[in-house]
Design a protein around this motif. Structure first.
Motif, mmCIF file in Angstrom:
data_model
loop_
_atom_site.group_PDB
_atom_site.id
_atom_site.type_symbol
_atom_site.label_atom_id
_atom_site.label_comp_id
_atom_site.label_asym_id
_atom_site.label_seq_id
_atom_site.Cartn_x
_atom_site.Cartn_y
_atom_site.Cartn_z
ATOM 1 N N GLN A 35 0.808 -1.208 0.000
ATOM 2 C CA GLN A 35 0.000 0.000 0.000
ATOM 3 C C GLN A 35 0.845 1.265 0.000
ATOM 4 N N ASP A 36 2.021 1.196 0.586
ATOM 5 C CA ASP A 36 2.846 2.395 0.728
ATOM 6 C C ASP A 36 4.302 1.958 0.860
ATOM 7 N N ASN A 44 26.183 5.882 3.546
ATOM 8 C CA ASN A 44 27.120 4.766 3.710
ATOM 9 C C ASN A 44 26.545 3.450 3.204
ATOM 10 N N GLY A 45 25.562 3.507 2.313
ATOM 11 C CA GLY A 45 25.013 2.284 1.727
ATOM 12 C C GLY A 45 23.942 1.614 2.553
ATOM 13 N N LEU A 46 23.446 2.301 3.561
ATOM 14 C CA LEU A 46 22.382 1.758 4.410
ATOM 15 C C LEU A 46 21.079 2.469 4.091
ATOM 16 N N THR A 47 19.980 1.736 4.144
ATOM 17 C CA THR A 47 18.658 2.319 3.894
ATOM 18 C C THR A 47 17.647 1.755 4.877
ATOM 19 N N GLN A 48 16.801 2.629 5.368
ATOM 20 C CA GLN A 48 15.653 2.220 6.181
ATOM 21 C C GLN A 48 14.439 2.133 5.262
ATOM 22 N N VAL A 49 13.838 0.956 5.198
ATOM 23 C CA VAL A 49 12.665 0.722 4.348
ATOM 24 C C VAL A 49 11.424 0.691 5.233
ATOM 25 N N ASP A 50 10.469 1.547 4.925
ATOM 26 C CA ASP A 50 9.180 1.560 5.619
ATOM 27 C C ASP A 50 8.099 1.248 4.599
ATOM 28 N N ASP A 231 7.853 3.525 -6.914
ATOM 29 C CA ASP A 231 6.998 4.605 -6.403
ATOM 30 C C ASP A 231 7.195 4.806 -4.905
ATOM 31 N N ALA A 232 8.449 4.988 -4.521
ATOM 32 C CA ALA A 232 8.779 5.129 -3.109
ATOM 33 C C ALA A 232 8.982 6.589 -2.756
ATOM 34 N N GLY A 233 8.472 6.987 -1.607
ATOM 35 C CA GLY A 233 8.853 8.272 -1.046
ATOM 36 C C GLY A 233 10.314 8.229 -0.651
ATOM 37 N N LEU A 234 10.995 9.365 -0.741
ATOM 38 C CA LEU A 234 12.446 9.357 -0.578
ATOM 39 C C LEU A 234 12.903 10.429 0.395
ATOM 40 N N THR A 285 7.818 10.709 -5.947
ATOM 41 C CA THR A 285 8.321 9.370 -5.639
ATOM 42 C C THR A 285 9.484 9.030 -6.557
ATOM 43 N N VAL A 286 10.168 7.952 -6.221
ATOM 44 C CA VAL A 286 11.288 7.472 -7.014
ATOM 45 C C VAL A 286 11.108 5.974 -7.240
#
Length: 474
Positions: A35-36, A44-50, A231-234, A285-286
């Protein structure tokens, strides 16, 4: 006759695959239920995915298999959104096993078919065989009258294995065991950290003849995971975060990735300071495909006052060792990050183009340098290379030994300027402990311990001489 080895393939039965459940009461929730999606990307190559997915629940234990999860996730970072009636009991990451190598491993000891094409007739022949081994990924077949190691042809499975722990999976999956106090469909807010997705800032600076600078900042996103983020918020976080080395799930061998470079202007909100870092939120979005590099424009700053600096680093010393030939000054560009439009500048590479040539000439690439994180009000100094028309030569003109542990020396540095305009030159020293300047033809300032700095004017097509006497007591 020499047989040319062909790539082995595995023939699968789709009907047989559909008949194999993953595990009892396990439900697969794919990307169609998302849904979102939001990405908070660090440098540093780390990402938090929500993300939020819609899923059905039964009261009690639920086993949910989520596909489309990064293969580089940090497993113990998985958390659920706050919900009093839903608890995360356990989680595991299972790689795809519906692959050639995994299926052949499961078929060891079973009857298979070896299919070969006759190069003269074009007809195929099928040979009954037993798969003896897949050690080191190399098939070993018993054909009855002989043993063949990595035989030419194709290996076909007569049936799919049915006793694979966890079932056969065409995609990697994050499997969650949930304890629900309700039943029915609902949203599952999920957060996890993943490696393999990062960003870096870069800048293009254009310097005018009047030494006014325009600065365009861009960000390059790099997705080295095996999944697409659509379609991710960034959000982009400038600044490093402390990390410990944690084990990650077993990774699959990377398949050939799609690499794309694109540049797209993206409207960005003003950076917000959070937890001693700056967070940039992009509008819209990206979408990032596996292996894709994507560049987006962040912001532009105009009419920045800049200075061209000519600097001889470490040319002034206490003893011998100065070059006996002319050396060129280092060309530096300096500016202050202030003014009405100033904002924090994330660390990145700045490429400078000089537009001070003849009218109608294209801008000349003047060099590039690495810039550290720079807050509002901070100073930026970039070393762009050497200025061949500003040079210097240093010589020791006198030396006196005072004792076994002390001496005095006199030095002369002659700076020459071949330009048609006067230039300001900085000469920095590198002095040992116990060094003290007794005399100098121009006043110096202490940049740091053992690093005096002289600032001198060198006339157009002329020269300036700096002399100093230094005493060293060890």
């Amino acid at each position: 006759m020499i047989l040319h080895r062909s790539l082995l393939v595995v023939t699968l039965s789709l009907a047989g695959l559909a008949a194999l459940p993953l595990s009892a009461q396990e439900r697969v929730i794919g990307l169609e239920a998302r849904q979102d999606l939001g990405l908070t990307v660090y440098q540093n190559g780390l990402t938090q995915v929500d993300e939020v997915r819609w899923l059905p629940l039964v009261e009690g234990e639920n086993r949910i298999s989520l596909t489309g999860i990064s293969n580089q996730l940090v497993l113990d970072s998985v958390t659920l959104g706050a919900a009093d009636d839903l608890a995360l009991v356990s989680q595991s990451y299972l790689p795809a096993n519906l692959t050639r190598s995994e299926l052949l491993k499961q078929a060891v000891g079973q009857r298979v078919l070896l299919i070969r094409d006759n190069p003269e007739t074009g007809e195929s022949e099928q040979l009954d065989a037993e798969l003896l081994s897949m050690a080191d990924g190399m098939p070993v077949l018993d054909l009855g009258d002989r043993i063949e190691i990595e035989p030419a042809g194709r290996i076909a499975l007569i049936s799919l294995p049915r006793d694979v722990p966890g079932g056969l999976r065409a995609e990697p999956a994050l499997t969650l065991t949930l304890d629900s106090q309700r039943k029915g469909s609902g949203e599952l807010p999920l957060t996890y950290l993943t490696d393999g997705l990062g960003w870096q800032a870069s800048y293009v600076a254009r310097l005018s003849e009047e030494d006014r600078l325009s600065l365009v900042a861009s960000v390059t996103l790099n997705n080295q995971t095996d999944v697409a983020f659509q379609d991710a918020g960034l959000r982009l976080v400038a600044g490093e975060v402390a990390r410990t080395q944690m084990p990650r799930p077993a990774m699959l061998r990377a398949s050939p990735s799609m690499v794309a470079d694109s540049s797209e202007e993206q409207k960005m909100g003003a950076p917000v300071s959070r937890t001693d870092r700056y967070v940039y939120t992009l509008d819209g979005t990206v979408s990032l495909q596996p292996g894709e590099q994507q560049q987006r424009r962040l912001f532009a700053l105009q009419d920045i006052e800049a200075d061209r600096l000519y600097r001889f680093d470490g040319l002034a010393t206490a003893g011998g060792g100065q070059p006996d030939r002319p050396v060129s000054a280092g060309l530096h560009l300096a500016f202050d990050n202030n003014g009405d439009n100033a904002q924090p500048l994330p660390a990145g590479t700045i490429r400078v183009y000089d537009r001070s040539g003849e009218k109608g000439e294209a801008a000349l690439f003047a060099g590039e340098a690495r810039m550290d994180h720079t807050p509002e009000g901070g100073e930026v100094t970039l070393r762009l290379g050497e200025a061949f028309d500003v040079s210097a030569i240093a010589r020791q003109t006198d030396f006196e030994r005072l004792s076994d542990e002390s001496f005095e020396a006199v030095h002369k540095i002659v700076m020459k300027n071949a330009r048609t305009a006067e230039v300001e030159v900085e000469v920095t020293g590198s002095m040992p402990p116990g060094a003290r300047i007794l005399e100098e033809s121009a006043e110096s300032e202490a940049e740091a311990a053992g690093r005096p700095v002289w600032t001198l004017e060198v006339p157009a097509e002329g020269e300036t001489t700096l002399t100093y006497r230094v005493r060293v007591e060890q």
